[in-house]
Design an enzyme around this catalytic site. Structure first.
Site, PDB file in Angstrom:
ATOM      1  N   LYS A  50       0.447  -1.361  -0.045  1.00  0.00           N
ATOM      2  CA  LYS A  50       0.046   0.121   0.021  1.00  0.00           C
ATOM      3  C   LYS A  50       0.884   1.161   0.210  1.00  0.00           C
ATOM      4  CE  LYS A  50      -4.497  -1.075   0.734  1.00  0.00           C
ATOM      5  NZ  LYS A  50      -5.334  -1.426  -0.556  1.00  0.00           N
ATOM      6  N   SER A 304       1.028  -9.722  -0.511  1.00  0.00           N
ATOM      7  CA  SER A 304       1.263  -8.494  -0.845  1.00  0.00           C
ATOM      8  C   SER A 304       1.694  -8.323   0.687  1.00  0.00           C
ATOM      9  CB  SER A 304       0.077  -8.094  -0.908  1.00  0.00           C
ATOM     10  OG  SER A 304      -1.092  -8.818  -0.338  1.00  0.00           O
TER      11      SER A 304
END
Lengths: 321, 321
Positions: A50, A304
């Site tokens: 992110k 991720s």
């Protein structure tokens, strides 16, 4: 929104984002009966991909706008990314969180210099609170996925995958990506379509929260019946984005859906074989590669994120390590 | 043994060893009150830096010698490194292990294609068994640290640190290295002396097994009274090497010694802040940076390995996460 946006984002992230390694382990390959390459975005600053999108979005703002500050709604990885990018760029950051957010997440967000504003989930309207703050202070809202500069930032992951795959002689492979709203998935898909067309993105979602998979099958945006009830909280979103969905429709193969148990099992494998810490939502792509994909072709997995508390990680080790 | 050997080793490792990232985390820096950069060698192939030295040594053998095979004594990280490098280079590998070695280590060594030969710790002489095998089959012994091509391979870690530190504008810093026999420590020290003289290596050992620290103070090689009794098994050796000690003497600052508890605590920090899995012996340098180093200057830490079983990792999380 095209490959040039992703290349420009990469230039803005150069020297700031971690160029995460594409890991491979002989013992993992032996377990899987195929070569598995793991893009370890859990090693990215703030523990998830992110940061890339946040830094991309904030660095693309004009300096005056940025100096007034930014706003994000999140108690999770997106908030961490926005808070850090803002601090690095000297911009105030306000993070709007539910008042029952975990204390650790609140502390971590404050530790990187962001102001945390709370709302009561039961009685208050998050969007109204955010809109009033934005109006009052001139803040710019940084959406978590459905916005071009965020997608472009996440897409830088795909540029790195294309380079590292080429260096290893991998021309053809499925690229499995943990998928919530589709920012990472669509960004990587755009990057690979331009740079490594033999690498095909396949989204991976938690069972019961497979809005992207169903949307890809039906050709129209489908929603999840609920947004609670999975341990893969980082990738639970109501529906794919208006921007991300058409990109996924154009470029992505069929999605996978994996169980919470498979996510925990993949966390234990990542611990044993790769020496990385994954959160459940960051492990679903590895789970799909290990427990759902068939055949012996090379597969690339995007791991991720790794923002998991010790108790959940211990559960994975207790049960599956 | 000089910087040219390390540069040559790097050329031989190119495309095979993982170029491990130099990680940094704002929340770790906030904990520590200084910037800490972590060279994550736990992400190296086989889960530790040992692959570098093994691949360097095996790739430096002449092809005929290599084809006859190699031999190593180890139940741990060195064996894994030698076994994988041998498989990659098409050489037979024989690993001599005590018959009471953990089943998982035996299985992992076999899984990368090595032959495991056992000896009884109580009744048999490991060296005699190895020598007889080497004689009979024409195998070349790959020593774990006190041999130039192994030191050169470990030194490639230092070349990468020098580059990444320069890219981050770090000209002066202590570089804390987990230290057993001194192969990694001396290799990095040689590399940095040539490439980044403002970066000074300081060995880190477990308390009670501080042979290198005492040797550096006294100026002569000192031995440990015991080689059992620490959870940091990967870096417990009887004494520094005849080759590694003079290099450390010439280039390294005073050593640190840290407790087993500090190693466990650093493992929990690495889990929370860096999302990497460290074994106790791979965490002592981070422990020294967090709990022993003083001041607020930048510090670089080499996190040398992550081959830890789930039970030990859970102990670290239970007690300190």
């Amino acid at each position: 929104m095209n490959i040039d946006d992703i290349r420009a984002a990469r230039a803005r992230l150069e020297g700031f984002a971690v160029r995460t390694p594409l890991l491979n382990a002989p013992l993992l390959d032996a377990d899987a009966g195929r070569r598995i390459f793991v893009k370890a975005e859990c090693l990215q600053k703030t523990g998830s991909f992110k940061y890339r999108g946040a830094r991309s979005a904030l660095s693309a703002l004009d300096p005056e706008t940025r100096a007034r500050g930014v706003l994000a709604y999140s108690s999770g990885n997106h908030a961490q990314g926005v808070a850090l990018a803002a601090r690095e760029l000297g911009a105030p950051a306000v993070i709007v969180m539910p008042s029952d957010a975990p204390a650790l997440k609140i502390a971590n967000t404050r530790a990187v210099g962001a102001e945390v504003v709370f709302y009561d989930r039961a009685t208050e309207d998050r969007d109204a609170i955010g809109a009033a703050l934005a109006e009052e202070r001139g803040l710019t809202l940084i959406k978590p996925f459905d916005t071009p500069m965020v997608i472009a930032g996440q897409g830088t992951t795909g540029l790195e995958i294309a380079e590292d795959a080429k260096a290893r002689g991998i021309d053809e492979a499925d690229v499995l990506v943990c998928c919530g709203g589709g920012g990472l998935t669509s960004g990587i898909a755009l990057a690979l379509a331009a740079e490594a067309p033999g690498l095909r993105v396949r989204p991976v979602e938690p069972e019961g929260f497979d809005d992207v998979g169903r949307s890809l099958v039906s050709g129209t945006i489908q929603t999840n019946p609920s947004t609670t009830g999975s341990i893969c909280d980082a990738i639970i979103t109501p529906r794919p984005g208006d921007l991300t969905f058409p990109i996924m429709q154009a470029h992505c193969g069929p999605a996978y859906a994996v169980s919470d148990d498979d996510a925990l099992r993949a966390m234990a494998v990542a611990f044993n074989r790769l020496k990385i810490v994954l959160e459940p939502g960051g492990a679903v792509a590895l789970a799909a590669a290990l427990f759902h994909a068939t055949g012996d072709a090379d597969v690339i997995v995007v791991a991720s994120g790794g923002n998991v508390d010790a108790a959940m990680f211990q559960t994975a080790l207790d049960r599956f390590a």
